[in-house]
Design an enzyme around this catalytic site. Structure first.
Site, mmCIF file in Angstrom:
data_model
loop_
_atom_site.group_PDB
_atom_site.id
_atom_site.type_symbol
_atom_site.label_atom_id
_atom_site.label_comp_id
_atom_site.label_asym_id
_atom_site.label_seq_id
_atom_site.Cartn_x
_atom_site.Cartn_y
_atom_site.Cartn_z
ATOM 1 N N PHE A 74 -35.265 30.041 -36.252
ATOM 2 C CA PHE A 74 -36.298 29.693 -35.235
ATOM 3 C C PHE A 74 -36.685 30.798 -34.655
ATOM 4 O O PHE A 74 -37.373 30.785 -33.332
ATOM 5 C CB PHE A 74 -36.011 28.456 -34.391
ATOM 6 N N ARG A 75 -36.503 32.098 -35.207
ATOM 7 C CA ARG A 75 -37.076 33.430 -34.419
ATOM 8 C C ARG A 75 -36.133 33.668 -33.168
ATOM 9 O O ARG A 75 -36.523 34.325 -32.222
ATOM 10 C CB ARG A 75 -38.444 33.487 -34.147
#
Ligand SMILES: Cc1cc2nc3c(=O)[nH]c(=O)nc-3n(C[C@H](O)[C@H](O)[C@H](O)COP(=O)(O)O)c2cc1C
Length: 205
Positions: free
Chosen positions: A183-184
């Site tokens: 999710f970065r």
């Protein structure tokens, strides 16, 4: 995966100095990258302050810093003479990891350059004599002619290092490690040099 340094892939943020961690990542990349795991982008600035960037190969690493070799008269050679500061970035696609390095730059000693030059394949040694790196080249033939001339000149004898070819060492003031997370929400830690020690900071991704 367990590194010789004892650092596992998942817990690199516990490292308390950057060189061992760098070496562990480079070693892992050497096993997984299809080619040139030691390739790094080298950023310099020109006389107008305009950044310039190109790939070079890391050929030496010790507690002082990161070494690459090149033609001193090249664009990068001239830029580093005018402003001896640089930044590096390594990116290993197979691991999705990045390392950034910033610092002052010095020339390696003649002895160090001689030693490395002697290990290069003969063709690359001749190429170093024949190439006026980054200067305009009239034709491919002109380069091939220069290579043939130097090959004839040196014959079977040993080839000394040309004075216009040497190495630079980036003496890091900071080294930042970046690793992919879901999710970065990537992990980032940066080490800043404070005298003889390193101060570590975790950064938002
Ligand atoms: C993967 C890769 C590695 C390279 N390694 C070097 C190197 O170690 N030294 C070098 O002078 N040029 C190297 N080059 C060529 C440089 O990227 C660049 O084209 C050349 O040095 C001229 O740059 P300059 O005009 O900014 O001086 C490499 C290129 C690639 C794609």
């Amino acid at each position: 995966m367990k590194h010789p340094s004892g650092l596992t892939s998942g817990d690199f943020t516990i490292a308390d100095e950057p060189f061992q961690l760098f070496s562990a990542w480079l070693e892992e990349a050497s096993a997984s990258e299809p080619r040139d795991p030691n390739a790094m982008a080298l950023a310099t600035v020109d006389a107008d302050g305009l950044p310039n960037v190109r790939m070079v190969l890391l050929k030496g690493l010790d507690a002082r810093g990161f070494v690459f070799f090149t033609n001193l008269g090249s664009q990068k050679g001239q830029e580093l003479r005018g402003n001896p500061q640089a930044a590096l970035v390594f990116y290993w696609k197979s691991l999705n990891r990045q390392i950034r390095v910033r610092g002052e730059v010095e020339r390696v000693s003649d002895a160090e350059a001689d030693e490395y030059f002697a290990t290069r394949p003969r063709g690359a040694q001749i190429g170093a004599w024949a190439s006026q790196q980054s200067a305009p080249l009239e034709s491919r033939f002109a380069l091939e002619k220069a290579v043939a001339l130097y090959a004839a000149k040196f014959g079977l004898g040993s080839i000394s290092r040309p004075a216009h070819w040497s190495g630079f060492r980036i003496l890091p003031n900071s080294i930042e490690f970046w690793a992919d997370r879901p999710f970065r929400l990537h992990d980032r830690i940066v080490f800043h040099r404070k005298g003889e020690t390193w101060v570590k900071t975790r950064l938002y991704p």
